[in-house]
Design an enzyme around this catalytic site. Structure first.
Site, PDB file in Angstrom:
ATOM      1  N   THR A   1     -25.567  25.209  94.095  1.00  6.49           N
ATOM      2  CA  THR A   1     -25.861  24.834  95.485  1.00  6.49           C
ATOM      3  C   THR A   1     -25.252  23.485  95.858  1.00  6.49           C
ATOM      4  O   THR A   1     -24.998  22.633  95.011  1.00  6.49           O
ATOM      5  CB  THR A   1     -27.388  24.739  95.732  1.00  6.49           C
ATOM      6  OG1 THR A   1     -27.909  23.652  94.967  1.00  6.49           O
ATOM      7  CG2 THR A   1     -28.097  26.028  95.375  1.00  6.49           C
TER       8      THR A   1
ATOM      9  N   ARG B   1     -11.422  20.937  98.408  1.00  7.96           N
ATOM     10  CA  ARG B   1     -12.880  21.046  98.463  1.00  7.96           C
ATOM     11  C   ARG B   1     -13.273  22.404  99.023  1.00  7.96           C
ATOM     12  O   ARG B   1     -12.476  23.093  99.649  1.00  7.96           O
ATOM     13  CB  ARG B   1     -13.468  19.889  99.284  1.00  7.96           C
ATOM     14  CG  ARG B   1     -13.550  18.634  98.453  1.00  7.96           C
ATOM     15  CD  ARG B   1     -14.098  17.463  99.222  1.00  7.96           C
ATOM     16  NE  ARG B   1     -13.080  16.721  99.934  1.00  7.96           N
ATOM     17  CZ  ARG B   1     -13.302  15.582 100.580  1.00  7.96           C
ATOM     18  NH1 ARG B   1     -14.502  15.081 100.600  1.00  7.96           N
ATOM     19  NH2 ARG B   1     -12.322  14.947 101.193  1.00  7.96           N
TER      20      ARG B   1
ATOM     21  N   SER C   1     -12.918  23.390 103.042  1.00  4.81           N
ATOM     22  CA  SER C   1     -11.525  23.537 103.487  1.00  4.81           C
ATOM     23  C   SER C   1     -10.873  24.738 102.798  1.00  4.81           C
ATOM     24  O   SER C   1     -10.152  25.516 103.444  1.00  4.81           O
ATOM     25  CB  SER C   1     -10.732  22.246 103.254  1.00  4.81           C
ATOM     26  OG  SER C   1     -11.011  21.698 101.994  1.00  4.81           O
TER      27      SER C   1
ATOM     28  N   TYR D   1     -14.573   9.510  88.594  1.00  2.66           N
ATOM     29  CA  TYR D   1     -15.134   9.336  89.935  1.00  2.66           C
ATOM     30  C   TYR D   1     -16.583   8.850  89.848  1.00  2.66           C
ATOM     31  O   TYR D   1     -16.931   7.825  90.427  1.00  2.66           O
ATOM     32  CB  TYR D   1     -15.060  10.676  90.660  1.00  2.66           C
ATOM     33  CG  TYR D   1     -15.513  10.664  92.107  1.00  2.66           C
ATOM     34  CD1 TYR D   1     -14.739  10.074  93.096  1.00  2.66           C
ATOM     35  CD2 TYR D   1     -16.707  11.279  92.480  1.00  2.66           C
ATOM     36  CE1 TYR D   1     -15.152  10.091  94.433  1.00  2.66           C
ATOM     37  CE2 TYR D   1     -17.116  11.307  93.810  1.00  2.66           C
ATOM     38  CZ  TYR D   1     -16.335  10.711  94.779  1.00  2.66           C
ATOM     39  OH  TYR D   1     -16.743  10.739  96.095  1.00  2.66           O
TER      40      TYR D   1
ATOM     41  N   PHE E   1     -12.339  27.550 101.654  1.00  2.03           N
ATOM     42  CA  PHE E   1     -12.868  28.815 102.180  1.00  2.03           C
ATOM     43  C   PHE E   1     -12.328  29.078 103.593  1.00  2.03           C
ATOM     44  O   PHE E   1     -11.925  30.198 103.908  1.00  2.03           O
ATOM     45  CB  PHE E   1     -14.405  28.794 102.217  1.00  2.03           C
ATOM     46  CG  PHE E   1     -15.073  29.020 100.873  1.00  2.03           C
ATOM     47  CD1 PHE E   1     -14.326  29.223  99.717  1.00  2.03           C
ATOM     48  CD2 PHE E   1     -16.468  29.066 100.773  1.00  2.03           C
ATOM     49  CE1 PHE E   1     -14.952  29.435  98.482  1.00  2.03           C
ATOM     50  CE2 PHE E   1     -17.102  29.282  99.550  1.00  2.03           C
ATOM     51  CZ  PHE E   1     -16.337  29.455  98.408  1.00  2.03           C
TER      52      PHE E   1
END
Ligand code: NAD
Ligand code: UDP
Length: 320
Positions: free
Chosen positions: A213, A189, A192, A148, A194
């Protein structure tokens, strides 16, 4: 008589960000061609646009040449979630290299201005904090994220070279973590994951110690910045677009638990290899050159995102 209007090609237009962009372009009167191979995107994201006289959806993979006429091209085609882009890493590389050559060839032939969705991942696991556009990055070229990261870096290089060699009009946006409705619930990701876990009453899977972070930008803010960069005539970028408020993943988990009112707990899982320790955009350029800055606070954005996932969950549970 012929009527002249702007024809905009959006690759990856059935994805999370692409579908919001298609909405904004249709709203303002553009003619939109949405091209997508539906790897991580879905027709569901643009279902409300199908049948609109100024909207056209085509199944197309940018690894193959596309012969359409367009005045402007937003190139968003590429899986963005680490799980998705590592699923078939060679395909991810092809999308950002062969696909990018095809998009630049199309832009050159049509004389179109092209905006490319690059990423904060070009900075890798950054040694400069917050990240400014002149930082060259710290990327592992043979690590699991390289398909990526390096793909996006070569795509930027291709753009700059088409600009220098052929005068192709380019715009490079470096997007930092963006979330909101229509990010696929199983996308992998963090936001989504959590929210879905909290809504289902499952443990929230924090990778590593959770002190790494990220800086989360709401999709509406991001699309506004993207359109501003495309619409102005002076700056090619790269320009960082993201929210400069930085949070740890533990803080994000707490915020999601609060917004959902869930009784879920946090559980720690292994940290994926080469997971960047910190990430935060310096958005001085976006502020000064584009007059852009994010408006939506995390709690507010998480609330509307949560409402969308809740609806999706109810719809899937209602199915026989
Ligand atoms: P997404 O996965 O929801 O959207 C990507 C879309 O591209 C999907 O609809 C997918 O089916 C399509 N696609 C993938 N490969 C393709 C190919 N070869 N040909 C045609 N279509 C293809 O992800 P997103 O979050 O909407 O990201 C959109 C773009 O923004 C991506 O290029 C991504 O790298 C970039 N970006 C996003 C973020 C973010 O936080 N959302 C951050 C940095 C960069
Ligand atoms: N993450 C997490 N739990 C999850 C998914 C991700 O703690 O269920 C972490 C991940 O390790 C990373 C951050 O959240 O540190 C953001 O991950 P994401 O996949 O959303 O995007 P990235 O910024 O890593 O590309």
């Amino acid at each position: 008589m012929f009527q002249f209007m702007t024809t905009v090609l959006v690759t990856g237009g059935a994805g999370f960000l692409g579908s919001h962009l298609c909405d904004r372009l249709i709203e303002r009167g553009d003619d939109v061609i949405c091209a997508d191979n539906f790897f991580t995107g879905s027709k569901e994201n643009v279902r409300h646009l199908i049948g609109h006289p100024r909207f056209e959806l085509i199944r197309h993979d940018i690894v193959h040449p596309l012969y359409v006429e367009a005045d402007r091209i937003f190139n968003l085609a590429c899986p963005a979630s680490p799980e998705a882009y590592q699923f078939n890493p060679i395909k991810t590389i092809k999308t950002s290299t062969v696909g990018m050559v095809n998009i630049m060839g199309l832009a050159k032939r049509c004389g179109a201005r092209v905006l490319h969705a690059s990423t904060s991942e070009v900075y890798g696991d950054p040694l400069v904090h917050p990240q400014t556009e002149d930082y060259w990055g710290h990327v592992n070229p043979i690590g699991p994220r390289s398909c990526y990261d390096e793909g996006k870096r070569i795509a930027e290089s291709l753009m700059v070279n088409y600009h220098q060699e052929h005068g192709t009009e380019i715009r490079i946006i470096r997007i930092f973590n963006t979330y909101g409705p229509r990010m696929a619930p199983d996308d992998g990701r963090v936001v989504s994951n959590f929210i879905m876990q909290a809504l289902k009453g499952e443990d929230l899977t924090v990778y590593g110690d959770g002190l790494q972070t990220r800086s989360f930008c709401y999709c509406d803010d991001l699309i506004a910045g993207m359109m501003k960069l495309m619409d102005q005539d002076e700056h090619t970028g790269p320009i960082n677009i993201g929210n400069p408020v930085e949070n740890t993943m533990l803080e994000l988990a707490e915020a999601v638990i609060k917004v959902t009112g869930s009784r879920s707990k946090v559980v720690h899982m292994p940290l994926p290899k080469d997971d960047p320790r910190k990430r935060c955009p310096d958005i001085t350029k976006a502020r000064t050159l584009l007059g852009w800055e994010p408006q939506v606070r995390l709690a507010e954005g998480l609330m509307s995102t949560m409402e969308w996932y809740k609806l999706k969950l109810e719809q899937s549970q209602a199915k026989p």
